[in-house]
Design a protein around this motif. Sequence first.
Motif, PDB file in Angstrom:
ATOM      1  N   GLY A  16       0.822  -1.204   0.000  1.00 18.68           N
ATOM      2  CA  GLY A  16       0.000   0.000   0.000  1.00 18.68           C
ATOM      3  C   GLY A  16       0.859   1.258   0.000  1.00 18.68           C
ATOM      4  N   VAL A  17       0.259   2.354  -0.495  1.00 17.57           N
ATOM      5  CA  VAL A  17       0.966   3.630  -0.538  1.00 17.57           C
ATOM      6  C   VAL A  17       0.007   4.749  -0.150  1.00 17.57           C
ATOM      7  CG1 VAL A  17       2.181   5.293  -2.007  1.00 17.57           C
ATOM      8  CG2 VAL A  17       2.485   2.851  -2.394  1.00 17.57           C
ATOM      9  N   TYR A  18       0.432   5.592   0.796  1.00 18.64           N
ATOM     10  CA  TYR A  18      -0.313   6.806   1.126  1.00 18.64           C
ATOM     11  C   TYR A  18       0.512   7.997   0.661  1.00 18.64           C
ATOM     12  CZ  TYR A  18      -2.167  10.818   3.573  1.00 18.64           C
ATOM     13  OH  TYR A  18      -2.664  12.063   3.860  1.00 18.64           O
ATOM     14  N   GLU A  19      -0.126   8.891  -0.105  1.00 19.91           N
ATOM     15  CA  GLU A  19       0.530  10.095  -0.582  1.00 19.91           C
ATOM     16  C   GLU A  19      -0.337  11.290  -0.228  1.00 19.91           C
ATOM     17  OE1 GLU A  19       2.726  11.029  -4.725  1.00 19.91           O
ATOM     18  OE2 GLU A  19       1.697   9.095  -4.619  1.00 19.91           O
ATOM     19  N   GLY A  20       0.261  12.272   0.437  1.00 19.79           N
ATOM     20  CA  GLY A  20      -0.529  13.450   0.769  1.00 19.79           C
ATOM     21  C   GLY A  20       0.013  14.205   1.959  1.00 19.79           C
ATOM     22  N   GLU A  21      -0.913  14.861   2.656  1.00 14.23           N
ATOM     23  CA  GLU A  21      -0.572  15.698   3.812  1.00 14.23           C
ATOM     24  C   GLU A  21      -0.555  14.889   5.109  1.00 14.23           C
ATOM     25  OE1 GLU A  21       0.045  19.105   4.244  1.00 14.23           O
ATOM     26  OE2 GLU A  21       0.249  19.196   2.075  1.00 14.23           O
ATOM     27  N   TRP A  22       0.379  15.268   5.969  1.00 16.91           N
ATOM     28  CA  TRP A  22       0.505  14.693   7.309  1.00 16.91           C
ATOM     29  C   TRP A  22       0.395  15.817   8.329  1.00 16.91           C
ATOM     30  CZ3 TRP A  22       1.514   9.459   8.273  1.00 16.91           C
ATOM     31  CH2 TRP A  22       1.748   8.681   7.135  1.00 16.91           C
ATOM     32  N   ARG A  23      -0.183  15.511   9.484  1.00 17.54           N
ATOM     33  CA  ARG A  23      -0.249  16.451  10.598  1.00 17.54           C
ATOM     34  C   ARG A  23       0.091  15.694  11.878  1.00 17.54           C
ATOM     35  NH1 ARG A  23      -0.222  19.660   7.109  1.00 17.54           N
ATOM     36  NH2 ARG A  23      -1.746  21.242   6.595  1.00 17.54           N
ATOM     37  N   GLU A  24       1.077  16.182  12.597  1.00 18.11           N
ATOM     38  CA  GLU A  24       1.417  15.610  13.912  1.00 18.11           C
ATOM     39  C   GLU A  24       1.578  14.091  13.863  1.00 18.11           C
ATOM     40  OE1 GLU A  24       1.788  17.311  17.021  1.00 18.11           O
ATOM     41  OE2 GLU A  24       1.888  19.101  15.762  1.00 18.11           O
ATOM     42  N   ASP A  25       2.240  13.559  12.835  1.00 20.66           N
ATOM     43  CA  ASP A  25       2.534  12.134  12.679  1.00 20.66           C
ATOM     44  C   ASP A  25       1.376  11.306  12.125  1.00 20.66           C
ATOM     45  OD1 ASP A  25       5.069  11.091  12.837  1.00 20.66           O
ATOM     46  OD2 ASP A  25       4.812  10.203  14.811  1.00 20.66           O
ATOM     47  N   GLY A  26       0.256  11.945  11.806  1.00 21.35           N
ATOM     48  CA  GLY A  26      -0.882  11.195  11.288  1.00 21.35           C
ATOM     49  C   GLY A  26      -1.270  11.618   9.876  1.00 21.35           C
ATOM     50  N   ARG A  27      -1.869  10.712   9.124  1.00 23.65           N
ATOM     51  CA  ARG A  27      -2.383  11.046   7.796  1.00 23.65           C
ATOM     52  C   ARG A  27      -3.469  12.104   7.968  1.00 23.65           C
ATOM     53  NH1 ARG A  27      -3.675   5.024   5.912  1.00 23.65           N
ATOM     54  NH2 ARG A  27      -4.531   5.125   7.979  1.00 23.65           N
ATOM     55  N   TYR A  28      -3.498  13.068   7.048  1.00 21.14           N
ATOM     56  CA  TYR A  28      -4.443  14.177   7.192  1.00 21.14           C
ATOM     57  C   TYR A  28      -5.361  14.312   5.975  1.00 21.14           C
ATOM     58  CZ  TYR A  28      -6.131  18.904   8.091  1.00 21.14           C
ATOM     59  OH  TYR A  28      -6.925  19.999   8.303  1.00 21.14           O
ATOM     60  N   ASN A  29      -4.779  14.463   4.790  1.00 24.07           N
ATOM     61  CA  ASN A  29      -5.552  14.577   3.567  1.00 24.07           C
ATOM     62  C   ASN A  29      -4.697  14.074   2.416  1.00 24.07           C
ATOM     63  OD1 ASN A  29      -6.199  16.158   0.940  1.00 24.07           O
ATOM     64  ND2 ASN A  29      -8.068  16.265   2.152  1.00 24.07           N
ATOM     65  N   GLY A  30      -5.196  13.055   1.709  1.00 28.17           N
ATOM     66  CA  GLY A  30      -4.397  12.511   0.626  1.00 28.17           C
ATOM     67  C   GLY A  30      -5.059  11.313  -0.020  1.00 28.17           C
ATOM     68  N   THR A  31      -4.230  10.491  -0.635  1.00 29.67           N
ATOM     69  CA  THR A  31      -4.711   9.309  -1.357  1.00 29.67           C
ATOM     70  C   THR A  31      -4.050   8.056  -0.798  1.00 29.67           C
ATOM     71  OG1 THR A  31      -4.961  10.623  -3.371  1.00 29.67           O
ATOM     72  CG2 THR A  31      -4.896   8.236  -3.640  1.00 29.67           C
ATOM     73  N   MET A  32      -4.861   7.093  -0.419  1.00 32.27           N
ATOM     74  CA  MET A  32      -4.381   5.798   0.058  1.00 32.27           C
ATOM     75  C   MET A  32      -4.719   4.755  -0.992  1.00 32.27           C
ATOM     76  SD  MET A  32      -2.898   4.121   2.483  1.00 32.27           S
ATOM     77  CE  MET A  32      -2.522   2.380   2.350  1.00 32.27           C
ATOM     78  N   LYS A  33      -3.681   4.088  -1.499  1.00 32.68           N
ATOM     79  CA  LYS A  33      -3.862   3.016  -2.468  1.00 32.68           C
ATOM     80  C   LYS A  33      -3.409   1.713  -1.826  1.00 32.68           C
ATOM     81  CE  LYS A  33      -2.953   6.069  -6.363  1.00 32.68           C
ATOM     82  NZ  LYS A  33      -2.040   6.424  -7.448  1.00 32.68           N
ATOM     83  N   TRP A  34      -4.313   0.755  -1.733  1.00 35.56           N
ATOM     84  CA  TRP A  34      -3.986  -0.550  -1.164  1.00 35.56           C
ATOM     85  C   TRP A  34      -3.462  -1.478  -2.255  1.00 35.56           C
ATOM     86  CZ3 TRP A  34      -7.819   2.516   0.742  1.00 35.56           C
ATOM     87  CH2 TRP A  34      -7.820   2.737   2.119  1.00 35.56           C
ATOM     88  N   SER A  35      -2.740  -2.478  -1.870  1.00 44.38           N
ATOM     89  CA  SER A  35      -2.186  -3.433  -2.838  1.00 44.38           C
ATOM     90  C   SER A  35      -3.288  -4.187  -3.588  1.00 44.38           C
ATOM     91  CB  SER A  35      -1.244  -4.415  -2.144  1.00 44.38           C
ATOM     92  OG  SER A  35      -1.921  -5.104  -1.121  1.00 44.38           O
ATOM     93  N   SER A  36      -4.500  -4.217  -3.022  1.00 38.56           N
ATOM     94  CA  SER A  36      -5.647  -4.880  -3.675  1.00 38.56           C
ATOM     95  C   SER A  36      -6.158  -4.083  -4.875  1.00 38.56           C
ATOM     96  CB  SER A  36      -6.788  -5.032  -2.664  1.00 38.56           C
ATOM     97  OG  SER A  36      -7.249  -3.750  -2.283  1.00 38.56           O
ATOM     98  N   GLY A  37      -5.736  -2.798  -4.954  1.00 42.06           N
ATOM     99  CA  GLY A  37      -6.239  -1.932  -6.013  1.00 42.06           C
ATOM    100  C   GLY A  37      -7.262  -0.936  -5.509  1.00 42.06           C
TER     101      GLY A  37
END
Length: 137
Positions: free
Chosen positions: A109-130
């Motif tokens: 999986g890949v998450y691309e986008g904004e992070w805030r205080e060590d956490g995902r905030y706003n972006g795109t999460m793509k799982w290996s399943s598609g």
Amino acid sequence: MAKKHGSDGTYTYSSGSTYVGDWNEDIRHGKGKLTWSSGDSYDGDFDTGKEHGQGTFRWSNGNVYEGEFVLGQRHGWGKMTWTSGNVYEGQWEDGKKHGKGTYRYASGGVYEGEWREDGRYNGTMKWSSGDVYEGDF
């Protein structure tokens, strides 16, 4: 007592930690490598005794951070690689993932986008399943 000053000095602390590198008026300053008795190490730039500038921090468990430091904290652009195979590359602030970055999970999986205080905030999460999610977290 004379102060440590200049390059290529080696200092062994009573804790068992060692520093090899540049000194300025008894303070780690310039290029150097600090190895703690725990096995953790930092190799890079120092300013007024702290990790500051470009460097590499290696934990004794095998995790590695390569990038920018400000006053001893991961801060600026950097890449963190965990022994699990997960990798984060992006912005850091005060030792936390903060700003734009990409987190690649060992599972694919890949998450691309904004992070805030060590956490995902706003972006795109793509799982290996598609599967894909875009939005706020």
